[in-house]
Design a protein around this motif. Structure first.
Motif, PDB file in Angstrom:
ATOM      1  N   THR A 171     -15.341 -84.017 -51.655  1.00  0.00           N
ATOM      2  CA  THR A 171     -14.332 -84.996 -51.259  1.00  0.00           C
ATOM      3  C   THR A 171     -14.575 -86.275 -52.044  1.00  0.00           C
ATOM      4  O   THR A 171     -15.629 -86.439 -52.664  1.00  0.00           O
ATOM      5  CB  THR A 171     -14.391 -85.301 -49.748  1.00  0.00           C
ATOM      6  N   VAL A 172     -13.606 -87.158 -52.028  1.00  0.00           N
ATOM      7  CA  VAL A 172     -13.751 -88.463 -52.669  1.00  0.00           C
ATOM      8  C   VAL A 172     -13.739 -89.509 -51.568  1.00  0.00           C
ATOM      9  O   VAL A 172     -12.749 -89.648 -50.835  1.00  0.00           O
ATOM     10  CB  VAL A 172     -12.621 -88.723 -53.692  1.00  0.00           C
ATOM     11  N   ASP A 173     -14.840 -90.235 -51.438  1.00  0.00           N
ATOM     12  CA  ASP A 173     -15.011 -91.207 -50.357  1.00  0.00           C
ATOM     13  C   ASP A 173     -15.261 -92.583 -50.951  1.00  0.00           C
ATOM     14  O   ASP A 173     -16.315 -92.829 -51.550  1.00  0.00           O
ATOM     15  CB  ASP A 173     -16.189 -90.783 -49.471  1.00  0.00           C
ATOM     16  N   GLY A 174     -14.302 -93.477 -50.829  1.00  0.00           N
ATOM     17  CA  GLY A 174     -14.449 -94.826 -51.359  1.00  0.00           C
ATOM     18  C   GLY A 174     -14.598 -94.843 -52.872  1.00  0.00           C
ATOM     19  O   GLY A 174     -15.245 -95.731 -53.426  1.00  0.00           O
ATOM     20  N   GLY A 175     -13.991 -93.865 -53.534  1.00  0.00           N
ATOM     21  CA  GLY A 175     -14.077 -93.799 -54.992  1.00  0.00           C
ATOM     22  C   GLY A 175     -15.259 -93.008 -55.502  1.00  0.00           C
ATOM     23  O   GLY A 175     -15.433 -92.868 -56.710  1.00  0.00           O
ATOM     24  N   TYR A 176     -16.093 -92.468 -54.575  1.00  0.00           N
ATOM     25  CA  TYR A 176     -17.285 -91.728 -54.964  1.00  0.00           C
ATOM     26  C   TYR A 176     -17.158 -90.242 -54.620  1.00  0.00           C
ATOM     27  O   TYR A 176     -16.504 -89.864 -53.641  1.00  0.00           O
ATOM     28  CB  TYR A 176     -18.525 -92.278 -54.248  1.00  0.00           C
ATOM     29  N   TYR A 177     -17.835 -89.420 -55.414  1.00  0.00           N
ATOM     30  CA  TYR A 177     -17.939 -87.986 -55.150  1.00  0.00           C
ATOM     31  C   TYR A 177     -18.838 -87.755 -53.937  1.00  0.00           C
ATOM     32  O   TYR A 177     -19.869 -88.397 -53.781  1.00  0.00           O
ATOM     33  CB  TYR A 177     -18.529 -87.283 -56.387  1.00  0.00           C
ATOM     34  N   LYS A 178     -18.450 -86.797 -53.083  1.00  0.00           N
ATOM     35  CA  LYS A 178     -19.291 -86.413 -51.953  1.00  0.00           C
ATOM     36  C   LYS A 178     -19.271 -84.900 -51.815  1.00  0.00           C
ATOM     37  O   LYS A 178     -18.209 -84.278 -51.697  1.00  0.00           O
ATOM     38  CB  LYS A 178     -18.785 -87.064 -50.661  1.00  0.00           C
ATOM     39  N   MET A 179     -20.444 -84.284 -51.851  1.00  0.00           N
ATOM     40  CA  MET A 179     -20.550 -82.831 -51.720  1.00  0.00           C
ATOM     41  C   MET A 179     -20.180 -82.387 -50.314  1.00  0.00           C
ATOM     42  O   MET A 179     -20.549 -83.036 -49.333  1.00  0.00           O
ATOM     43  CB  MET A 179     -21.982 -82.381 -52.041  1.00  0.00           C
ATOM     44  N   VAL A 180     -19.455 -81.275 -50.219  1.00  0.00           N
ATOM     45  CA  VAL A 180     -19.177 -80.664 -48.922  1.00  0.00           C
ATOM     46  C   VAL A 180     -20.310 -79.687 -48.617  1.00  0.00           C
ATOM     47  O   VAL A 180     -20.611 -78.803 -49.425  1.00  0.00           O
ATOM     48  CB  VAL A 180     -17.824 -79.923 -48.941  1.00  0.00           C
ATOM     49  N   GLY A 181     -20.941 -79.841 -47.481  1.00  0.00           N
ATOM     50  CA  GLY A 181     -22.070 -78.992 -47.133  1.00  0.00           C
ATOM     51  C   GLY A 181     -23.336 -79.456 -47.825  1.00  0.00           C
ATOM     52  O   GLY A 181     -23.542 -80.657 -48.039  1.00  0.00           O
ATOM     53  N   ASP A 182     -24.187 -78.508 -48.211  1.00  0.00           N
ATOM     54  CA  ASP A 182     -25.428 -78.856 -48.900  1.00  0.00           C
ATOM     55  C   ASP A 182     -25.626 -77.952 -50.106  1.00  0.00           C
ATOM     56  O   ASP A 182     -24.768 -77.128 -50.432  1.00  0.00           O
ATOM     57  CB  ASP A 182     -26.636 -78.786 -47.948  1.00  0.00           C
TER      58      ASP A 182
END
Length: 538
Positions: free
Chosen positions: A407-418
């Motif tokens: 996902t994109v959170d506040g302009g940053y990449y964020k992994m779903v899960g681990d």
């Protein structure tokens, strides 16, 4: 005679680098290759695409006018390393787009990291059906190009990939030329891939161990891990003992110029003074040090048969340190580790603290070429243009599916899960070569990487090695024979598996000389000195 490096870099450099590194390794970091503290400045996200990014996608949206797409083709695309679990889903989606855009489909093939070099050699020497293949200095791009393994792209680029031709800066095109011809499409993302010490910082703090900044402090750290965590392997090396142990050690301890082969040695400070490291007192001294590490249990006696990568060992908690890795991959390893173990933390010290310099990445370092055996050169190049410049292709092959893999959170990449559950982690296809700075997504932890890069900028010196293109025509047979000698006699020495180190070196040198070592070294040195002279390098 070789000289040991000065283990104490300037105080100001050390303080600046160390401060930036530990700022980047703070407990709040939980990502792979991430973003700077100013996301918009570092790189636009999926939700805040810049006008430049839009123009890139627009430029690549139409089929190049210079190629005929009336006949459907299927492309074979080869990457090194291991394939991500969700690759079939990504490939299927890419094929839907490529079918519509270029009347083409593609299979993404991976070599795995086990014996990739042998597989790579077979792909390029046996005329297999390959349309696009990864290239780098460490995959011997220069040598393969000289041997005619790749098709020249100079005439193809303006017709099959005009937008890509314009997108890559002219100086980069010039930098990858071999004998005046372009054989690979270089990556445009600027970075440092110089090495640094990597270790479990949480364990260092827990047991009050020294911070690794040079070989003696790194040894002290490993010794502390062995005493306090006896079931944990202090050092991950893996089966590539030449690259991950010997070359890395020479890089930081003896300031070796690049990945010089065949036991040749030249220091960065005096590149024209090339000697043979193999058989020297310095090699004997270093091999005895590696033997002592093995005897103390710093690494496994089964290391030559290890299948897991060094980074995987840190992530899963079976090892506590690596002798060297680059800042971006260190950050990726740290992110994968923290996704599984939030309380764990990695530390990092660039080798520049010990050596006093760092060399920025050369354009040859990451690229893609079209093998001479390809029958679909135009379509392959047009497809690769899509990979680089079409945002749909680029984001999908770099990060997977938004909402499913990230996902994109506040302009940053964020992994779903681990790292274990995510089917397509960031840059899961090892897509370093088609990184587009206009589209790249970063995690907040990239703040630390950016801080390292900023400090390395202050001590940067030019890469004087990567532009060298070896021609081994006159010693090709000897070269193949020597390669087998290395694996049989040198690798066990590097892994600390030979009890009598001096006797082992003598046996190795006898076998190497019978294989043609003297002829190889004499020719290589002659080529090297000619290259330095032509390049104006003193």
């Amino acid at each position: 005679m070789l000289k040991n490096v000065n283990k104490s870099a300037g105080v100001a450099l050390s303080m600046a680098l160390m401060a930036s590194v530990f700022a980047g390794c703070s407990g709040s970091n939980n990502g792979e290759a991430g973003a700077s503290s100013e996301p918009a400045k570092a790189s636009p996200s999926a939700s805040q695409s810049s006008s430049a990014a839009a123009s890139s996608s627009a430029a690549a949206s139409a089929v190049p006018a210079g190629i005929d797409t009336s006949k459907k083709v299927h492309l074979q695309f080869y990457m090194l390393g291991n394939a991500p679990k969700d690759l079939p889903k990504v490939e299927a989606e890419i094929n839907k787009m490529a079918q519509e855009d270029l009347n083409a489909t593609v299979t993404f093939n991976f070599t795995t990291w086990t014996d990739w070099d042998q597989k790579y050699k077979l792909l390029l020497s046996t005329g297999q059906d390959v349309d696009l293949i990864f290239t780098a200095d460490w995959t011997q791009y220069q040598q393969y190009a000289k041997k005619g393994a790749f098709q020249p792209l100079d005439d193809l680029l303006p017709t099959a990939a005009p937008a890509l031709n314009d997108f890559v800066p002219k100086d980069m095109w010039n930098a990858v030329k071999i004998n005046g011809k372009i054989y690979t499409v270089p990556a445009t993302y600027q970075e440092y891939v110089t090495n640094g010490f990597v270790w479990r910082e949480d364990l260092r703090k827990k047991y009050n161990l020294p911070t690794p900044v040079d070989i003696p402090t790194f040894e002290a750290y490993m010794d502390g891990i062995k005493k306090n965590e006896p079931t944990l392997q202090p050092l991950a090396i893996g089966s590539d003992v030449r690259g991950s142990l010997n070359d890395t050690y020479l890089d930081v301890f003896r300031k070796k110029v690049g990945a010089l082969p065949y036991g040749m040695f030249a220091s960065y400070d005096k590149p024209a003074e090339m000697t043979s490291y193999w058989g020297s007192p310095e090699q004997l001294e270093d091999l005895k040090r590696f033997k002592s590490w093995a005897d103390k249990g710093y690494f496994s006696k089964n290391e030559l048969n290890e299948k897991a990568t060094n980074q995987e060992k840190l992530v899963n908690g079976t090892a506590a340190a690596m002798l060297g890795d680059n800042p971006t991959r260190f950050n990726q390893t740290n992110g994968n580790m923290k996704s599984l173990h939030p309380d764990w933390e990695l530390g990092y010290t660039p080798f520049a603290v010990a050596t006093g310099y760092a060399t920025p990445v050369h354009p040859i370092h990451n690229g893609f070429a079209i093998p001479a055996s390809s029958k679909n050169a135009e379509r392959a190049l047009a497809f690769y243009e899509k990979m680089v410049l079409d945002k749909r292709y680029n984001l999908l092959t770099q990060y997977g599916f938004e909402g499913t893999n990230y996902t994109v959170d506040g302009g940053y990449y964020k992994m779903v899960g681990d790292a274990n559950t995510n089917g397509f982690p960031r840059e899961g296809m090892q897509g370093w070569a088609w990184r587009n700075p206009e589209f790249m997504l970063f995690e907040p932890s990239y703040d630390g990487v950016k801080a390292i890069f900023d400090q390395l900028d202050k001590v940067q010196k030019p890469d004087i090695y990567t532009g060298f293109a070896e021609d081994y025509t006159e010693y090709q047979a000897e070269r193949s024979a020597l390669e087998q000698v290395e694996k049989q006699y040198l690798f066990p020495l590097l892994a600390g598996q030979v009890k009598d180190v001096e006797g082992g070196v003598k046996t190795f040198m006898d076998k190497a000389k019978k294989a043609g070592l003297d002829k190889i070294q004499e020719s290589y040195k002659k080529q090297w000195l000619a290259y330095l002279s032509e390049s104006g390098i003193q």
